[in-house]
Enzyme design. Structure first.
Site, PDB file in Angstrom:
ATOM      1  N   GLY A  70       8.883  -8.744  -2.832  1.00  0.00           N
ATOM      2  CA  GLY A  70       9.327  -7.466  -2.302  1.00  0.00           C
ATOM      3  C   GLY A  70      10.786  -7.443  -1.898  1.00  0.00           C
ATOM      4  O   GLY A  70      11.493  -6.462  -2.151  1.00  0.00           O
ATOM      5  N   SER A 198       4.841  -5.865  -3.877  1.00  0.00           N
ATOM      6  CA  SER A 198       4.758  -7.324  -3.775  1.00  0.00           C
ATOM      7  C   SER A 198       3.326  -7.802  -3.970  1.00  0.00           C
ATOM      8  O   SER A 198       2.377  -7.144  -3.558  1.00  0.00           O
ATOM      9  CB  SER A 198       5.272  -7.773  -2.403  1.00  0.00           C
ATOM     10  OG  SER A 198       5.217  -9.174  -2.280  1.00  0.00           O
ATOM     11  N   SER A 199       3.197  -8.969  -4.568  1.00  0.00           N
ATOM     12  CA  SER A 199       1.896  -9.547  -4.903  1.00  0.00           C
ATOM     13  C   SER A 199       1.139 -10.075  -3.686  1.00  0.00           C
ATOM     14  O   SER A 199      -0.065  -9.850  -3.558  1.00  0.00           O
ATOM     15  CB  SER A 199       2.100 -10.680  -5.915  1.00  0.00           C
ATOM     16  OG  SER A 199       0.981 -11.507  -6.030  1.00  0.00           O
ATOM     17  N   HIS A 200       1.835 -10.768  -2.789  1.00  0.00           N
ATOM     18  CA  HIS A 200       1.109 -11.507  -1.744  1.00  0.00           C
ATOM     19  C   HIS A 200       0.566 -10.614  -0.638  1.00  0.00           C
ATOM     20  O   HIS A 200      -0.113 -11.098   0.274  1.00  0.00           O
ATOM     21  CB  HIS A 200       1.973 -12.630  -1.170  1.00  0.00           C
ATOM     22  CG  HIS A 200       3.040 -12.181  -0.234  1.00  0.00           C
ATOM     23  ND1 HIS A 200       2.935 -12.305   1.134  1.00  0.00           N
ATOM     24  CD2 HIS A 200       4.246 -11.625  -0.463  1.00  0.00           C
ATOM     25  CE1 HIS A 200       4.030 -11.850   1.708  1.00  0.00           C
ATOM     26  NE2 HIS A 200       4.846 -11.424   0.757  1.00  0.00           N
ATOM     27  N   THR A 236      13.590 -17.685 -15.751  1.00  0.00           N
ATOM     28  CA  THR A 236      12.393 -17.671 -16.583  1.00  0.00           C
ATOM     29  C   THR A 236      11.269 -16.907 -15.885  1.00  0.00           C
ATOM     30  O   THR A 236      10.991 -17.124 -14.705  1.00  0.00           O
ATOM     31  CB  THR A 236      11.930 -19.114 -16.884  1.00  0.00           C
ATOM     32  OG1 THR A 236      13.010 -19.820 -17.502  1.00  0.00           O
ATOM     33  CG2 THR A 236      10.726 -19.113 -17.809  1.00  0.00           C
ATOM     34  N   CYS A 324       9.136 -11.271   8.643  1.00  0.00           N
ATOM     35  CA  CYS A 324      10.512 -11.546   8.246  1.00  0.00           C
ATOM     36  C   CYS A 324      11.474 -11.525   9.432  1.00  0.00           C
ATOM     37  O   CYS A 324      12.640 -11.865   9.296  1.00  0.00           O
ATOM     38  CB  CYS A 324      10.963 -10.540   7.186  1.00  0.00           C
ATOM     39  SG  CYS A 324      10.036 -10.699   5.649  1.00  0.00           S
TER      40      CYS A 324
END
Length: 382
Positions: A70, A198-200, A236, A324
């Site tokens: 994110g 965001s994934s998490h 990558t 954060c």
């Protein structure tokens, strides 16, 4: 047994996400930019993942760019859009309560010579449309307003804000990291030029995220001659992480309505339980426009840090705000924006719920919080 109530900070990976991550790591390990068959297989899976995520967001897949999370999504989207449109002027709009990645990005832009307007919040932590209207100038390039606040859960009037900004040809970026999977988001309907997720936060792996940028909107690559993700970012591409991310996102979105109803019931139950405490607790945020999985509150006379540490001692994991911001002594920017003094703002704690949260967890948490409050009162001679 630990009761985990910090899902807004991060979520545990789901079994299906872990399974996909392992399968793809073994069978699709090629670099999707490689021209041989191994790379081509990875490239095809990446393309499928892009289309599946676009379907969840109701947007063209050509506008999806995968990132490391994110924060990078926010920073890359904002810098890419501002650099491409800075010929219009040097004025930017955001709010004082944005995620730290956005807030500190705009502080950096001020140091670079941009003029930034930080929109105020009302008593419920919501941006009012009229304040956005008053902030607009002829030189305004872009506005960045989060979908839902990560500390108190208040949802902003994103549809109305987007419509207003587009009427003035102002780009609109939205940090939807907390909101995606919790509320319906259709980028075909909403006037949003750029969106970060965001994934998490969705039971997927850490280190994976995505940005949507409307394919009709110009953006400028931050690193010249970058080839990955259509030039959006170097490095990558993490195909296993992306596949696991999209797998978990599909599962969360498919179960969204049922799960959020359940979570909202747990949130209400805890609020009702806390009303029985000896010391008054104050629920922060909007009474109707809120993300159900987040409950921000203050307990009179008790610092949030104390409540968090005592909760941890008794096996309950909560937080004092955005992860954060942990380690900083300053009170929450969101709480300060609501008009609280430093001492009152430091009373803030956040509980956030997820798919493993049970009714029993809520009962135990309420019991523990009441115990912590009574113990605190006794130590003060109350």
């Amino acid at each position: 047994m630990l009761i985990y109530l910090d899902y807004a900070a991060t979520t545990p990976m789901s079994e299906e996400s872990l399974d996909i991550f392992n399968q793809v790591s073994k069978s699709f390990f090629g670099n999707p930019n490689s021209m041989h068959d191994v790379g081509s297989r990875a490239s095809r899976l990446l393309d499928t993942s892009r289309k599946e995520l676009a379907a969840l967001l109701d947007c063209p897949h050509q506008g999806i760019y995968f990132t490391s999370g994110g924060s990078e999504s926010n920073i890359l989207a904002l810098s890419s859009l501002i650099d491409a449109h800075n010929g219009k002027g040097n004025h930017l709009i955001t709010t004082i309560s944005e995620h730290s990645s956005v807030y500190h990005f705009f502080k950096k832009m001020e140091n670079a010579g941009f003029d930034v307007t930080y929109l105020p919040l009302d008593e419920h932590g919501q941006v009012q449309l009229d304040s956005v209207r008053k902030a607009i100038r002829k030189t305004t390039i872009l506005a960045s307003i989060q979908y839902g606040n990560s500390e108190i859960g208040t949802i902003h009037p994103i549809e109305s804000i987007g419509t207003l900004l587009h009427q003035h040809q102002i780009l609109f970026h939205c940090d939807a990291v907390q909101a995606f999977g919790k509320v319906p988001i259709s980028l075909t309907t909403l006037k949003i030029d750029s969106l970060s997720i965001s994934s998490h936060k969705l039971y997927g792996p850490k280190g994976v995220g995505a940005v949507y940028i409307n394919p009709e909107v110009k953006w400028q690559a931050q690193i010249t001659n970058t080839t990955h993700e259509m030039g959006f970012r170097p490095g990558t591409v993490n195909v296993p992480g992306i596949a696991a991310f999209v797998t978990s996102a599909i599962a969360v979105c498919n179960d969204r309505i049922k799960e959020q109803g359940r979570i909202d019931s747990l949130r209400s139950a805890l609020m009702n339980e806390l009303k029985q405490a000896t010391v008054k607790s104050h629920i922060e945020g909007h009474p109707t426009d809120y993300l159900p999985h987040i409950l921000g509150l203050r307990i009179d006379g008790m610092e949030g840090q104390y409540v968090m540490l005592e909760g941890n001692r008794y096996g309950i994991a909560i937080s004092t705000g955005s992860a954060c911001q942990v380690g900083k002594q300053e009170p929450s920017r969101t709480m300060k924006a609501l008009g609280y003094s430093d001492s009152s703002a430091k009373q803030f704690i956040r509980l956030s719920f997820g798919k493993h949260t049970t009714t029993e967890d809520i009962g135990k948490t309420a019991e523990t919080l009441r115990y912590i409050i009574n113990k605190f009162l006794q130590s003060k001679g109350g």
